[in-house]
Scaffold this motif. Structure first.
Motif, PDB file in Angstrom:
ATOM      1  N   GLU A 176      37.663 -11.329  -0.300  1.00 51.76           N
ATOM      2  CA  GLU A 176      38.727 -12.277   0.305  1.00 51.76           C
ATOM      3  C   GLU A 176      38.182 -13.712   0.154  1.00 51.76           C
ATOM      4  OE1 GLU A 176      40.361 -10.383   3.957  1.00 51.76           O
ATOM      5  OE2 GLU A 176      41.373  -8.937   2.571  1.00 51.76           O
ATOM      6  N   ILE A 177      36.694 -13.745   0.161  1.00 51.62           N
ATOM      7  CA  ILE A 177      36.043 -14.769   0.195  1.00 51.62           C
ATOM      8  C   ILE A 177      36.031 -15.741  -1.021  1.00 51.62           C
ATOM      9  CG2 ILE A 177      33.797 -16.229   0.642  1.00 51.62           C
ATOM     10  CD1 ILE A 177      33.076 -13.634   2.623  1.00 51.62           C
ATOM     11  N   VAL A 178      36.564 -16.958  -1.172  1.00 52.32           N
ATOM     12  CA  VAL A 178      36.792 -17.956  -2.295  1.00 52.32           C
ATOM     13  C   VAL A 178      35.443 -18.411  -2.440  1.00 52.32           C
ATOM     14  CG1 VAL A 178      37.954 -20.066  -3.037  1.00 52.32           C
ATOM     15  CG2 VAL A 178      39.302 -18.267  -1.754  1.00 52.32           C
ATOM     16  N   SER A 179      34.678 -19.029  -1.482  1.00 50.90           N
ATOM     17  CA  SER A 179      33.541 -19.743  -1.562  1.00 50.90           C
ATOM     18  C   SER A 179      32.645 -20.055  -0.284  1.00 50.90           C
ATOM     19  CB  SER A 179      33.767 -21.014  -2.490  1.00 50.90           C
ATOM     20  OG  SER A 179      34.319 -21.813  -1.788  1.00 50.90           O
ATOM     21  N   VAL A 180      31.490 -20.102  -0.315  1.00 50.25           N
ATOM     22  CA  VAL A 180      30.821 -20.348   0.917  1.00 50.25           C
ATOM     23  C   VAL A 180      29.547 -21.632   0.569  1.00 50.25           C
ATOM     24  CG1 VAL A 180      29.124 -19.453   2.404  1.00 50.25           C
ATOM     25  CG2 VAL A 180      30.775 -18.085   1.304  1.00 50.25           C
TER      26      VAL A 180
ATOM     27  N   LYS B   6      10.647 -17.982   5.591  1.00 46.82           N
ATOM     28  CA  LYS B   6      11.663 -17.086   4.903  1.00 46.82           C
ATOM     29  C   LYS B   6      12.217 -16.137   5.848  1.00 46.82           C
ATOM     30  CE  LYS B   6       9.733 -17.375   0.268  1.00 46.82           C
ATOM     31  NZ  LYS B   6       9.102 -16.904  -0.957  1.00 46.82           N
ATOM     32  N   GLU B   7      11.282 -15.594   6.667  1.00 47.79           N
ATOM     33  CA  GLU B   7      11.708 -14.656   7.484  1.00 47.79           C
ATOM     34  C   GLU B   7      12.768 -15.074   8.641  1.00 47.79           C
ATOM     35  OE1 GLU B   7       8.175 -13.433   5.502  1.00 47.79           O
ATOM     36  OE2 GLU B   7       8.310 -15.073   6.763  1.00 47.79           O
ATOM     37  N   ALA B   8      12.387 -16.107   9.294  1.00 48.41           N
ATOM     38  CA  ALA B   8      13.151 -16.764  10.451  1.00 48.41           C
ATOM     39  C   ALA B   8      14.384 -17.379   9.902  1.00 48.41           C
ATOM     40  CB  ALA B   8      12.387 -18.144  11.003  1.00 48.41           C
ATOM     41  N   ILE B   9      14.612 -17.821   8.624  1.00 49.25           N
ATOM     42  CA  ILE B   9      15.862 -18.356   8.015  1.00 49.25           C
ATOM     43  C   ILE B   9      16.602 -16.997   7.735  1.00 49.25           C
ATOM     44  CG2 ILE B   9      16.779 -19.554   6.063  1.00 49.25           C
ATOM     45  CD1 ILE B   9      14.565 -21.586   6.193  1.00 49.25           C
ATOM     46  N   ALA B  10      16.073 -16.141   6.975  1.00 48.21           N
ATOM     47  CA  ALA B  10      16.724 -14.906   6.605  1.00 48.21           C
ATOM     48  C   ALA B  10      17.388 -14.280   7.973  1.00 48.21           C
ATOM     49  CB  ALA B  10      15.944 -14.078   5.967  1.00 48.21           C
ATOM     50  N   GLU B  11      16.714 -14.198   9.113  1.00 48.86           N
ATOM     51  CA  GLU B  11      17.160 -13.544  10.276  1.00 48.86           C
ATOM     52  C   GLU B  11      18.109 -14.311  10.808  1.00 48.86           C
ATOM     53  OE1 GLU B  11      15.750 -13.477  14.637  1.00 48.86           O
ATOM     54  OE2 GLU B  11      14.220 -12.957  13.318  1.00 48.86           O
ATOM     55  N   ALA B  12      18.338 -15.616  11.034  1.00 49.93           N
ATOM     56  CA  ALA B  12      18.982 -16.621  11.400  1.00 49.93           C
ATOM     57  C   ALA B  12      20.381 -16.342  10.532  1.00 49.93           C
ATOM     58  CB  ALA B  12      18.881 -17.991  11.412  1.00 49.93           C
ATOM     59  N   VAL B  13      20.251 -16.501   9.248  1.00 51.49           N
ATOM     60  CA  VAL B  13      21.658 -16.502   8.326  1.00 51.49           C
ATOM     61  C   VAL B  13      22.146 -15.010   8.511  1.00 51.49           C
ATOM     62  CG1 VAL B  13      22.431 -16.285   5.991  1.00 51.49           C
ATOM     63  CG2 VAL B  13      20.855 -18.128   6.794  1.00 51.49           C
ATOM     64  N   ASP B  14      21.725 -14.049   8.645  1.00 52.75           N
ATOM     65  CA  ASP B  14      21.983 -12.831   8.587  1.00 52.75           C
ATOM     66  C   ASP B  14      22.913 -12.554  10.003  1.00 52.75           C
ATOM     67  OD1 ASP B  14      21.714 -11.465   6.194  1.00 52.75           O
ATOM     68  OD2 ASP B  14      19.694 -10.866   6.823  1.00 52.75           O
TER      69      ASP B  14
ATOM     70  N   PHE C 188      16.263 -20.704   0.413  1.00 57.53           N
ATOM     71  CA  PHE C 188      17.820 -21.074   0.324  1.00 57.53           C
ATOM     72  C   PHE C 188      18.808 -20.004   1.218  1.00 57.53           C
ATOM     73  CE2 PHE C 188      16.613 -22.552  -3.921  1.00 57.53           C
ATOM     74  CZ  PHE C 188      17.116 -24.002  -3.743  1.00 57.53           C
ATOM     75  N   PRO C 189      19.606 -20.616   2.100  1.00 54.19           N
ATOM     76  CA  PRO C 189      20.427 -19.647   2.986  1.00 54.19           C
ATOM     77  C   PRO C 189      21.442 -18.723   1.958  1.00 54.19           C
ATOM     78  CG  PRO C 189      20.645 -21.787   3.827  1.00 54.19           C
ATOM     79  CD  PRO C 189      19.757 -21.927   2.600  1.00 54.19           C
ATOM     80  N   ALA C 190      21.757 -19.243   0.775  1.00 54.82           N
ATOM     81  CA  ALA C 190      22.778 -18.526   0.012  1.00 54.82           C
ATOM     82  C   ALA C 190      22.006 -17.416  -0.567  1.00 54.82           C
ATOM     83  CB  ALA C 190      23.277 -19.366  -1.223  1.00 54.82           C
ATOM     84  N   THR C 191      20.658 -17.405  -0.678  1.00 56.48           N
ATOM     85  CA  THR C 191      19.804 -16.390  -1.303  1.00 56.48           C
ATOM     86  C   THR C 191      19.940 -15.174  -0.348  1.00 56.48           C
ATOM     87  OG1 THR C 191      18.530 -17.810  -2.384  1.00 56.48           O
ATOM     88  CG2 THR C 191      17.516 -15.734  -1.903  1.00 56.48           C
ATOM     89  N   VAL C 192      19.937 -15.345   0.958  1.00 57.94           N
ATOM     90  CA  VAL C 192      19.896 -14.509   1.969  1.00 57.94           C
ATOM     91  C   VAL C 192      21.395 -13.671   1.774  1.00 57.94           C
ATOM     92  CG1 VAL C 192      19.834 -14.046   4.443  1.00 57.94           C
ATOM     93  CG2 VAL C 192      18.158 -15.674   3.374  1.00 57.94           C
ATOM     94  N   ALA C 193      22.477 -14.685   1.799  1.00 55.89           N
ATOM     95  CA  ALA C 193      23.882 -14.106   1.698  1.00 55.89           C
ATOM     96  C   ALA C 193      24.041 -13.216   0.531  1.00 55.89           C
ATOM     97  CB  ALA C 193      24.585 -15.424   1.764  1.00 55.89           C
ATOM     98  N   ARG C 194      23.608 -13.761  -0.681  1.00 53.99           N
ATOM     99  CA  ARG C 194      23.774 -12.906  -1.714  1.00 53.99           C
ATOM    100  C   ARG C 194      23.281 -11.451  -1.694  1.00 53.99           C
ATOM    101  NH1 ARG C 194      22.106 -16.576  -4.729  1.00 53.99           N
ATOM    102  NH2 ARG C 194      24.206 -17.523  -5.226  1.00 53.99           N
ATOM    103  N   ARG C 195      22.176 -11.178  -0.699  1.00 58.80           N
ATOM    104  CA  ARG C 195      21.665  -9.809  -0.821  1.00 58.80           C
ATOM    105  C   ARG C 195      22.892  -8.844   0.279  1.00 58.80           C
ATOM    106  NH1 ARG C 195      15.819 -11.829   1.732  1.00 58.80           N
ATOM    107  NH2 ARG C 195      15.112 -13.083  -0.087  1.00 58.80           N
ATOM    108  N   ARG C 196      23.640  -9.537   0.886  1.00 57.22           N
ATOM    109  CA  ARG C 196      24.534  -8.553   1.640  1.00 57.22           C
ATOM    110  C   ARG C 196      25.345  -7.874   0.810  1.00 57.22           C
ATOM    111  NH1 ARG C 196      24.605 -10.517   6.683  1.00 57.22           N
ATOM    112  NH2 ARG C 196      26.691  -9.889   7.264  1.00 57.22           N
TER     113      ARG C 196
END
Length: 145
Positions: A63-67, A39-47, A79-87
């Motif tokens: 302005e983002i429609v979808s990812v 989880k940590e390595a994936i979160a770091e890379a996605v961020d 899930f990478p989306a889980t990381v993105a959703r925290r932003r």
């Protein structure tokens, strides 16, 4: 069942070259790799990837429609989306995770992203970002950090 009535619309064709502030949906790509399936390595890379895309393209989450994120089959810790959703500002962005097609000899532990956004910029003004070992996917677009 109720009948649906559709109004008749007249659409005016515009010449984009004469209208500099026309907003269009554009696509932005990026990719990175992780060292291990945690989880940590994936979160770091996605961020890191999303930070680079936001910085190099002055992205505004409104302005983002979808990812769409894709991950190779060897990444399943989060899930990478889980990381993105925290932003900050990404809570309302529509996100989707899919598994990358497995091809013999392809890059392992890789996360790719495709961002659809509304922007007045032309497609060639957007800067795709390929980090870490993913730089070999598109050496012409790799970003050196």
């Amino acid at each position: 069942m109720d009948k649906l009535t559709f109004a008749t619309h007249t659409y005016q064709q515009t010449n984009v070259s004469q209208t500099p502030e026309v907003w269009r949906v554009r696509a932005l790509r990026g990719a990175t790799t992780v060292s291990q399936n945690t989880k940590e390595a994936i979160a770091e890379a996605v961020d890191e990837l999303l930070d680079a895309l936001e910085t190099n393209n002055l992205l505004n989450p409104t302005e983002i429609v979808s990812v769409i994120f894709s991950a190779t089959p060897d990444l399943d810790a989060i899930f990478p989306a889980t990381v993105a959703r925290r932003r900050p500002g990404w809570e309302q962005v529509l996100l989707l995770d899919v598994q990358q097609m497995q091809v013999v000899g392809s890059l392992e532990k890789c996360i790719r992203v495709l961002i659809h956004l509304n922007t007045p910029l032309p497609q060639n003004a957007l800067r795709c970002v390929y980090l870490r070992r993913a730089a070999q996917l598109r050496p012409d677009l790799a970003l050196v950090l």
